[in-house]
Design a protein around this motif. Structure first.
Motif, PDB file in Angstrom:
ATOM      1  N   UNK A  23       0.855  -1.190   0.000  1.00  0.00           N
ATOM      2  CA  UNK A  23       0.000   0.000   0.000  1.00  0.00           C
ATOM      3  C   UNK A  23       0.887   1.233   0.000  1.00  0.00           C
ATOM      4  N   UNK A  24       0.857   1.987  -1.087  1.00  0.00           N
ATOM      5  CA  UNK A  24       1.719   3.167  -1.214  1.00  0.00           C
ATOM      6  C   UNK A  24       1.128   4.351  -0.476  1.00  0.00           C
ATOM      7  N   UNK A  25      -0.145   4.620  -0.716  1.00  0.00           N
ATOM      8  CA  UNK A  25      -0.772   5.774  -0.063  1.00  0.00           C
ATOM      9  C   UNK A  25      -2.286   5.686  -0.169  1.00  0.00           C
ATOM     10  N   UNK A  26      -2.955   6.491   0.663  1.00  0.00           N
ATOM     11  CA  UNK A  26      -4.395   6.692   0.595  1.00  0.00           C
ATOM     12  C   UNK A  26      -4.643   8.176   0.374  1.00  0.00           C
ATOM     13  N   UNK A  27      -5.649   8.486  -0.429  1.00  0.00           N
ATOM     14  CA  UNK A  27      -5.997   9.893  -0.617  1.00  0.00           C
ATOM     15  C   UNK A  27      -7.504  10.051  -0.764  1.00  0.00           C
ATOM     16  N   UNK A  28      -8.018  11.194  -0.326  1.00  0.00           N
ATOM     17  CA  UNK A  28      -9.449  11.449  -0.456  1.00  0.00           C
ATOM     18  C   UNK A  28      -9.803  11.646  -1.926  1.00  0.00           C
ATOM     19  N   UNK A  29     -11.016  11.224  -2.230  1.00  0.00           N
ATOM     20  CA  UNK A  29     -11.418  11.205  -3.634  1.00  0.00           C
ATOM     21  C   UNK A  29     -12.933  11.392  -3.714  1.00  0.00           C
ATOM     22  N   UNK A  30     -13.400  12.297  -4.559  1.00  0.00           N
ATOM     23  CA  UNK A  30     -14.837  12.495  -4.749  1.00  0.00           C
ATOM     24  C   UNK A  30     -15.362  11.433  -5.705  1.00  0.00           C
ATOM     25  N   UNK A  31     -16.335  10.701  -5.239  1.00  0.00           N
ATOM     26  CA  UNK A  31     -16.849   9.590  -6.032  1.00  0.00           C
ATOM     27  C   UNK A  31     -18.365   9.623  -6.079  1.00  0.00           C
ATOM     28  N   UNK A  32     -18.925   8.786  -6.891  1.00  0.00           N
ATOM     29  CA  UNK A  32     -20.385   8.707  -7.067  1.00  0.00           C
ATOM     30  C   UNK A  32     -20.798   7.258  -6.840  1.00  0.00           C
TER      31      UNK A  32
END
Length: 770
Positions: free
Chosen positions: A336-345
């Motif tokens: 796991x390299x990274x987590x980031x917030x993401x706008x999704x539907x």
């Protein structure tokens, strides 16, 4: 008769509706008159009416009352929809909360008993609300989509379509509700924009010989719990970063499955890492890629949303619990390299609002839509079926019909019509209307069965029944040439919400053209979305939708009808505020005060030498505005018609005309002027009656004596009024008592109102004090 100080709607509305019902004014039978037919969009038997229903039913009642008063044989068919998944979800929750019963503990027959009890309770509540609103439905024609004849019609159509090749059974990507454990159609999914997380994960690269190269390829995914279902990694063939990986493979993290690296222009090199994990069982786009590249399909989810044995790890865990465990494991393994917030539907089940819908490969029943869509598209684009307002919704209709997809109609439920497919122990099946027909067909196709045939347990989605609504409420499928279907069909107008333009309206057109060879309605009137004053869609979850019966209790049904119609230009969303109902209530009192004003006048038989100028002016004004209203009604511009009529009554008749003609203090009014004034008021009440039926009926009968059976308004009650108001008690009323409540007063048009303020009688008038 002593008149109350203010208009009191409660008792008046109950009395008139009971009388209309007793006299059968809303009932319709085929006769020599031209018919005017509306079928109600059947509300789901899942609860009570919301403000969208209130708008819809009010519009229909306006149209049907107008048609009835214009000499048509008006027929408005009421009814309700069993609403398969929606009602089943409600009943399941009710059984769990109130009786501690789980659906799995019941047989289908036992569950259906509870479902019918629910339907009887809430169907009755809905009909009660519709009546309280004043709707003039033909209550002898109530239909329900699970009535015996309706059930038979649905099965008959299914069998016919299967025999025509318009229906098929196959494995395809569908929407899945893991709580209800059923397939969903597109209209049963609601999408929400949310902030989620995007996880960047490394996949080890191996060469054709299966040896690790020491290189990794990174993908970004919102759903790490589906990694175990990956069957390829896809990159764009023009992406030079990955060109050297042709012929190589990647290892799926945690389970070390070797999957190919494939190349397809579907992948956007600029998005994320430019590499896409392909999970054909759990994403529609991945599914299409899998078909194109002949990839394996690995379904890692059970029907209840837990991980299946195919996932290998975290088997039996809920998908969202598994997500956290997968992320933790990937982090431990350094992948796991990274987590980031993401706008999704995300899509949610419409009837289980907290349940995220899963794309899933499943064997279901589908309707081939392309062949049915062509004539339905032509019916609208040619103007055979007219859409209002057409400038907005015609393009939407065309888009849906030109991009139509096959329709998933099967559901894994108990409440609804059971699919008439009969199976042997080997899975061979025939489609028939009855077991007797099935045995005969099976013998012709497969020979003598080794054992008894069984009917499949799947049901039809409720839209497969409701698309027959305009036909089967007149039994046009089960009795195709009966007198009623030939008389009332096609119907005149459909009034419905814009959100189901394809999911219901288009499909009814398809069914009408397929089974009656003619359109099901001439016109479609789309209402707007009802929103609160902050612009939010009214919903139970937000708690911003007022209770209809409470509104009627506060303001009266006429005021509620006025309030929602004065705010609703055709097709546009409307901001509903109960202050508009307050405006309607004040309008009622204004009309009541005008009635009392005319009741206190003493009439003189000494005719005036010349006609009163106000009579000549208002007659001209009334004729002109009446013609305008007729055109607006014809064009379904009902809100504009009401506003125009409101201004005519309030400004021209009450504020100007009555002020001009009212006699001076303790002076009589000329009989001719009086009779013309009463005649004007009657005409205004007739124009207003479709919008506000109760108060117009009440005042109409109080204006003067009515003979029993007097039916100047067709299909509204006629009673004799013999009591007069008591002239011995008086109070004085200033002009301000007739003041406009909300809309700004306009300066009188001197070209239309001769004399202007100089001719206004400034004397105070006497009216009864009640």
């Amino acid at each position: 008769m002593e008149l109350s100080k203010n208009y009191t709607p409660g008792g008046t509305e109950e009395r008139w509706y009971a009388h209309w019902m007793d006299k059968g004014y809303f009932n319709s039978k085929p006769d020599g008159r031209p018919p005017f037919t509306i079928v109600i969009p059947p509300p789901n038997v899942t609860g009570v009416l919301h403000m969208g229903h209130t708008l819809n039913e009010t519009v229909q009642d306006i149209l049907i009352r107008k048609a009835r008063m214009s000499g048509f044989n008006a027929c408005w068919v009421p009814g309700s929809d069993h609403a398969s998944i929606a009602t089943e979800a409600k009943v399941v929750d009710m059984l769990k909360k109130e009786k501690g019963i789980d659906k799995s503990e019941l047989t289908r027959e036992a569950f259906l008993k509870h479902a019918y009890e629910w339907k009887d309770k809430y169907g009755g509540i809905i009909y009660h609300q519709i009546k309280k609103l004043g709707c003039s439905c033909d209550w002898d024609r109530v239909s329900f989509t699970m009535d015996d004849h309706y059930y038979k019609a649905v099965i008959k159509v299914f069998v016919d379509m299967y025999n025509k090749g318009l229906l098929y059974r196959g494995a395809r990507m569908i929407n899945w509700d893991s709580k209800a454990k059923t397939a969903l159609s597109d209209e049963e999914v609601e999408y929400k924009d949310l902030t989620g997380k995007l996880y960047h994960v490394k996949y080890p690269i191996v060469n054709a010989a299966g040896e690790k190269t020491g290189e990794f390829i990174t993908i970004a995914t919102q759903r790490p719990e589906t990694i175990m279902g990956d069957t390829a990694i896809c990159v764009n063939p023009t992406d030079e970063r990955y060109a050297h990986l042709k012929g190589h493979f990647a290892l799926v993290p945690m389970i070390d499955r070797k999957v190919p690296i494939i190349f397809d222009e579907y992948v956007d090199p600029a998005f994320g890492t430019g590499a896409l994990k392909v999970t054909p069982a759990h994403d529609i786009n991945d599914y299409n890629l899998g078909l194109k590249h002949n990839l394996e399909v690995v379904d890692t989810l059970n029907d209840d949303g837990t991980l299946s044995a195919a996932a290998i790890v975290f088997v039996g865990e809920d998908r969202f619990v598994a997500r956290k465990k997968v992320v933790a494991t990937l982090a431990e393994q350094g992948l796991l390299i990274k987590e980031e917030e993401y706008t999704t539907r995300l899509g949610y089940s419409q009837r289980n609002p907290t349940t995220v819908v899963e794309p899933r490969i499943s064997t279901q029943w589908f309707v081939k839509m392309a062949e049915l869509a062509k004539p339905a598209l032509e019916a609208v684009t040619s103007g055979d079926v007219r859409i209002h307002p057409g400038d907005r919704f015609l393009a939407t209709y065309k888009y849906w019909m030109e991009n139509v997809k096959d329709w998933c109609i099967s559901r894994q439920l108990w409440w609804g019509q059971q699919i008439p497919a009969y199976y042997d122990e080997s899975g061979n099946f025939v489609v028939a209307e009855s077991m007797e027909d099935a045995i005969r067909l099976y013998s012709e196709k497969y020979g003598t069965p080794n054992g008894p045939l069984r009917q499949g347990c799947r049901l039809l989605g409720y839209r497969f029944s409701s698309w027959l609504w305009p036909i089967e409420v007149f039994e046009g499928i089960t009795k195709p040439d009966n007198p009623e279907i030939n008389y009332y069909y096609p119907t005149n107008v459909l009034v419905t919400g814009q959100d189901i333009i394809f999911f219901w309206v288009a499909r009814m057109i398809m069914a009408g053209l397929e089974y009656k060879h003619v359109k099901p309605f001439n016109d479609v009137y789309f209402t707007g979305m009802v929103r609160d004053k902050q612009g939010r869609k009214m919903s139970k979850s937000l708690g911003n939708s007022p209770d209809l019966l409470e509104l009627i209790e506060r303001f009266g049904a006429d005021a509620v009808r006025f309030g929602i119609m004065i705010s609703s230009p055709a097709g546009n969303d409307l901001l509903f505020d109960d202050s508009s109902c307050e405006q309607g209530k004040m309008f009622n009192n204004k009309m009541w005060n005008a009635l009392k004003l005319t009741k206190m006048w003493t009439v003189s038989d000494n005719a005036a030498a010349t006609p009163h100028f106000a009579v000549t002016w208002f007659e001209s004004r009334l004729n002109k505005v009446q013609a305008e209203i007729e055109l607006l009604m014809k064009d379904f511009r009902l809100s504009e018609a009401l506003k125009t009529l409101y201004s005519l009554i309030w400004d021209d008749f009450f504020s100007w005309y009555l002020e001009w003609v009212k006699p001076g203090f303790e002076q009589p009014i000329d009989r001719e002027v009086y009779n013309q004034t009463i005649g004007f008021y009657e005409r205004l009440l007739q124009l207003l009656h479709p919008f506000m039926p109760f108060i117009t009926e009440e005042i109409y009968h109080l204006l003067k004596e009515r003979a029993e059976g007097d039916d100047r308004h067709q299909a509204i009650c006629r009673t004799r009024r013999s009591k007069r108001s008591d002239p011995r008690r008086w109070r004085t009323v200033e002009r301000s008592d007739l003041q406009h409540p909300r809309l700004p007063r306009e300066k009188p048009d001197q070209t239309e109102r001769p004399g202007g303020a100089a001719f206004r009688n400034q004397q105070r008038a006497c009216v009864p004090s009640y």
